[in-house]
Design an enzyme around this catalytic site. Structure first.
Site, PDB file in Angstrom:
ATOM      1  N   GLY A  35       0.831  -1.204   0.000  1.00 13.73           N
ATOM      2  CA  GLY A  35       0.000   0.000   0.000  1.00 13.73           C
ATOM      3  C   GLY A  35       0.863   1.251   0.000  1.00 13.73           C
ATOM      4  N   ALA A  36       0.223   2.405   0.311  1.00 14.40           N
ATOM      5  CA  ALA A  36       0.893   3.708   0.204  1.00 14.40           C
ATOM      6  C   ALA A  36       1.510   3.812  -1.197  1.00 14.40           C
ATOM      7  CB  ALA A  36       1.933   3.902   1.299  1.00 14.40           C
ATOM      8  N   LEU A  37       0.660   3.594  -2.189  1.00 15.53           N
ATOM      9  CA  LEU A  37       1.148   3.472  -3.571  1.00 15.53           C
ATOM     10  C   LEU A  37       1.655   4.803  -4.107  1.00 15.53           C
ATOM     11  CD1 LEU A  37      -1.518   1.079  -5.180  1.00 15.53           C
ATOM     12  CD2 LEU A  37       0.530   0.531  -3.838  1.00 15.53           C
ATOM     13  N   HIS A  41       4.974   2.102  -7.980  1.00 17.16           N
ATOM     14  CA  HIS A  41       3.987   1.021  -8.048  1.00 17.16           C
ATOM     15  C   HIS A  41       3.165   1.136  -9.337  1.00 17.16           C
ATOM     16  CE1 HIS A  41       4.350   1.503  -3.486  1.00 17.16           C
ATOM     17  NE2 HIS A  41       4.699   0.256  -3.673  1.00 17.16           N
ATOM     18  N   GLN A 153      13.115  -3.426  -9.176  1.00 14.80           N
ATOM     19  CA  GLN A 153      14.563  -3.525  -8.964  1.00 14.80           C
ATOM     20  C   GLN A 153      14.991  -2.715  -7.731  1.00 14.80           C
ATOM     21  OE1 GLN A 153      17.058  -5.169 -10.551  1.00 14.80           O
ATOM     22  NE2 GLN A 153      18.574  -4.144  -9.237  1.00 14.80           N
ATOM     23  N   LYS A 154      14.154  -1.781  -7.315  1.00 18.81           N
ATOM     24  CA  LYS A 154      14.430  -0.983  -6.106  1.00 18.81           C
ATOM     25  C   LYS A 154      14.772  -1.886  -4.922  1.00 18.81           C
ATOM     26  CE  LYS A 154      13.504   2.380  -2.936  1.00 18.81           C
ATOM     27  NZ  LYS A 154      13.152   1.586  -1.788  1.00 18.81           N
ATOM     28  N   GLN A 158      15.444  -8.520  -2.517  1.00 18.72           N
ATOM     29  CA  GLN A 158      14.129  -9.185  -2.483  1.00 18.72           C
ATOM     30  C   GLN A 158      13.840  -9.849  -3.828  1.00 18.72           C
ATOM     31  OE1 GLN A 158      10.482  -7.260  -0.776  1.00 18.72           O
ATOM     32  NE2 GLN A 158       9.973  -6.933  -2.900  1.00 18.72           N
ATOM     33  N   SER A 190       9.597   5.788  -2.827  1.00 20.10           N
ATOM     34  CA  SER A 190       9.379   4.808  -1.766  1.00 20.10           C
ATOM     35  C   SER A 190       8.237   5.291  -0.889  1.00 20.10           C
ATOM     36  CB  SER A 190      10.654   4.684  -0.919  1.00 20.10           C
ATOM     37  OG  SER A 190      10.366   4.036   0.308  1.00 20.10           O
TER      38      SER A 190
HETATM   39  P1  AMP Z   1       6.359  -2.108  -1.416  1.00 23.07           P
HETATM   40  O1  AMP Z   1       4.939  -1.615  -1.394  1.00 23.07           O
HETATM   41  O2  AMP Z   1       7.350  -1.100  -0.954  1.00 23.07           O
HETATM   42  O3  AMP Z   1       6.504  -3.450  -0.769  1.00 23.07           O
HETATM   43  O4  AMP Z   1       6.708  -2.346  -2.951  1.00 23.07           O
HETATM   44  C1  AMP Z   1       5.903  -3.152  -3.769  1.00 23.07           C
HETATM   45  C2  AMP Z   1       6.608  -3.386  -5.069  1.00 23.07           C
HETATM   46  O5  AMP Z   1       6.868  -2.135  -5.695  1.00 23.07           O
HETATM   47  C3  AMP Z   1       7.968  -4.087  -4.905  1.00 23.07           C
HETATM   48  O6  AMP Z   1       8.135  -4.991  -5.991  1.00 23.07           O
HETATM   49  C4  AMP Z   1       8.931  -2.940  -4.993  1.00 23.07           C
HETATM   50  O7  AMP Z   1      10.223  -3.316  -5.428  1.00 23.07           O
HETATM   51  C5  AMP Z   1       8.242  -2.049  -6.020  1.00 23.07           C
HETATM   52  N1  AMP Z   1       8.715  -0.664  -5.911  1.00 23.07           N
HETATM   53  C6  AMP Z   1       8.776   0.095  -4.797  1.00 23.07           C
HETATM   54  N2  AMP Z   1       9.330   1.297  -5.075  1.00 23.07           N
HETATM   55  C7  AMP Z   1       9.623   1.285  -6.389  1.00 23.07           C
HETATM   56  C8  AMP Z   1      10.233   2.219  -7.282  1.00 23.07           C
HETATM   57  N3  AMP Z   1      10.648   3.410  -6.876  1.00 23.07           N
HETATM   58  N4  AMP Z   1      10.383   1.863  -8.571  1.00 23.07           N
HETATM   59  C9  AMP Z   1       9.977   0.642  -9.011  1.00 23.07           C
HETATM   60  N5  AMP Z   1       9.393  -0.284  -8.224  1.00 23.07           N
HETATM   61  C10 AMP Z   1       9.235   0.030  -6.934  1.00 23.07           C
END
Ligand code: AMP
Length: 304
Positions: A35-37, A41, A153-154, A158, A190
């Site tokens: 969340g917190a898209l 995302h 890839q961020k 993982q 992020s």
């Molecule tokens: P999260 O909600 O932070 O767990 O991220 C969910 C997905 O979005 C994961 O696959 C992350 O690697 C991806 N993600 C998070 N931030 C970015 C970004 N700045 N650019 C690309 N993908 C991202």
């Protein structure tokens, strides 16, 4: 004119199953999130949308991957704006379960073990984190029955561990990675950036600056990359560096000085109260440089 339809929201396993079965095609991709898209995302969702008939987004703050002293309770929750982003990006189904739906028997006794690759870098600072990540990713792959899953890839470690899990225990799914999406000034997007004060945000720019400096030295070899990146971080003492490493992208082991080829420059640092991570895939060698970051196009292409 493009029309947008609000995604079907499923909170329970039964609702998810019904929503999935109502989709006209089995060609489903999943994008897993907490969340917190943000635009990172959204980029992942659009990359999945381009290639598949349907996209399921999961929104789940997984307690299993947070340590007792980490930010689970203060992690931003923005469901309404998440839904807007999912609607605009063309998501078919949003699966937003609570922990008791995902873990009906409480904390699972059987978990996916990330192994040695899960014990370095992020895993060294966050013991058990990747076991928690892989366990929930495995469950969400089963529950969504997606053909492909898109990850950023961020979160390079993982992504590597998810690829390893899928190969090592034969999940029938394609893992697709998407380059890091950045703010125009270089800061990697992020959900945790929401915690940063204005002055923290200035300090946080040192991470991407260090990666860029390292990438610019890629032609000269590992020690030049490390030196260039370290010099940037030293100039910003308010960023408390946890690690700044140049490693092999598959083993996460430090690359020796003679090494040429693909490498990963990765950094983690605490800025104010917030722990930030970032990385740059590099090519070390005569025509070296950053592989997919810091291009003139801030929203880099997906490597699909
Ligand atoms: P999260 O909600 O932070 O767990 O991220 C969910 C997905 O979005 C994961 O696959 C992350 O690697 C991806 N993600 C998070 N931030 C970015 C970004 N700045 N650019 C690309 N993908 C991202």
């Amino acid at each position: 004119m493009t029309t947008t339809t609000t995604p079907v929201v499923a909170h329970t396993r039964e609702e998810l199953k019904a929503a999935r079965e109502a989709l006209p095609s089995r060609d489903v991709a999943v994008v897993m999130t907490m969340g917190a898209l943000h635009d990172g995302h959204a980029h992942l969702i659009r990359a999945a949308r381009q290639r598949h008939a349907h996209v399921v987004v999961t929104i789940f703050l997984n307690p299993l991957q947070f340590g007792p002293k980490e930010d689970l309770s203060r992690y931003p929750r923005t469901f309404d704006s998440d839904m807007e982003i999912c609607t605009t990006a063309g998501v078919d189904v949003v699966f937003a379960p609570t922990p008791d739906v995902v873990y009906p028997d409480g904390d699972p006794g059987v978990r996916v073990a990330a192994g040695p690759l899960g014990e370095v870098l992020e895993g060294a600072s966050r013991p058990g984190h990747f076991d928690g990540v892989l366990t929930v990713v495995g469950k969400l792959l089963h529950l969504t029955a997606a053909r492909s899953a898109y990850f950023g890839q961020k979160d390079a470690q993982q992504l590597l561990l998810i690829r390893r899990m899928v190969r090592d225990v034969d999940f029938p799914v394609d893992i697709v990675s998407v380059p890091t999406v950045r703010e125009p000034d270089g800061l990697a997007m992020s959900s945790r950036n929401m915690y940063l004060t204005d002055s923290d945000r200035e300090v946080a720019l040192s991470l991407s600056r260090a990666l860029r400096a390292g990438a610019e030295a890629a032609r000269l070899g590992p020690s030049a990359v490390r030196r260039a990146a370290r010099e940037v971080m030293v100039e910003e003492p308010l960023a408390l560096v946890d690690y700044l490493v140049l490693v092999h992208p598959h083993t996460l082991q430090s690359v020796p000085e003679w090494y040429r080829g693909e490498a990963l420059l990765a950094v983690a640092a605490k800025v104010g109260t917030t722990r930030l991570i970032d990385n740059a895939p590099l090519h070390l060698g005569p025509d070296g440089g950053a592989i997919d970051v810091f291009s003139d196009v801030p929203h880099a292409r997906a490597d699909v």
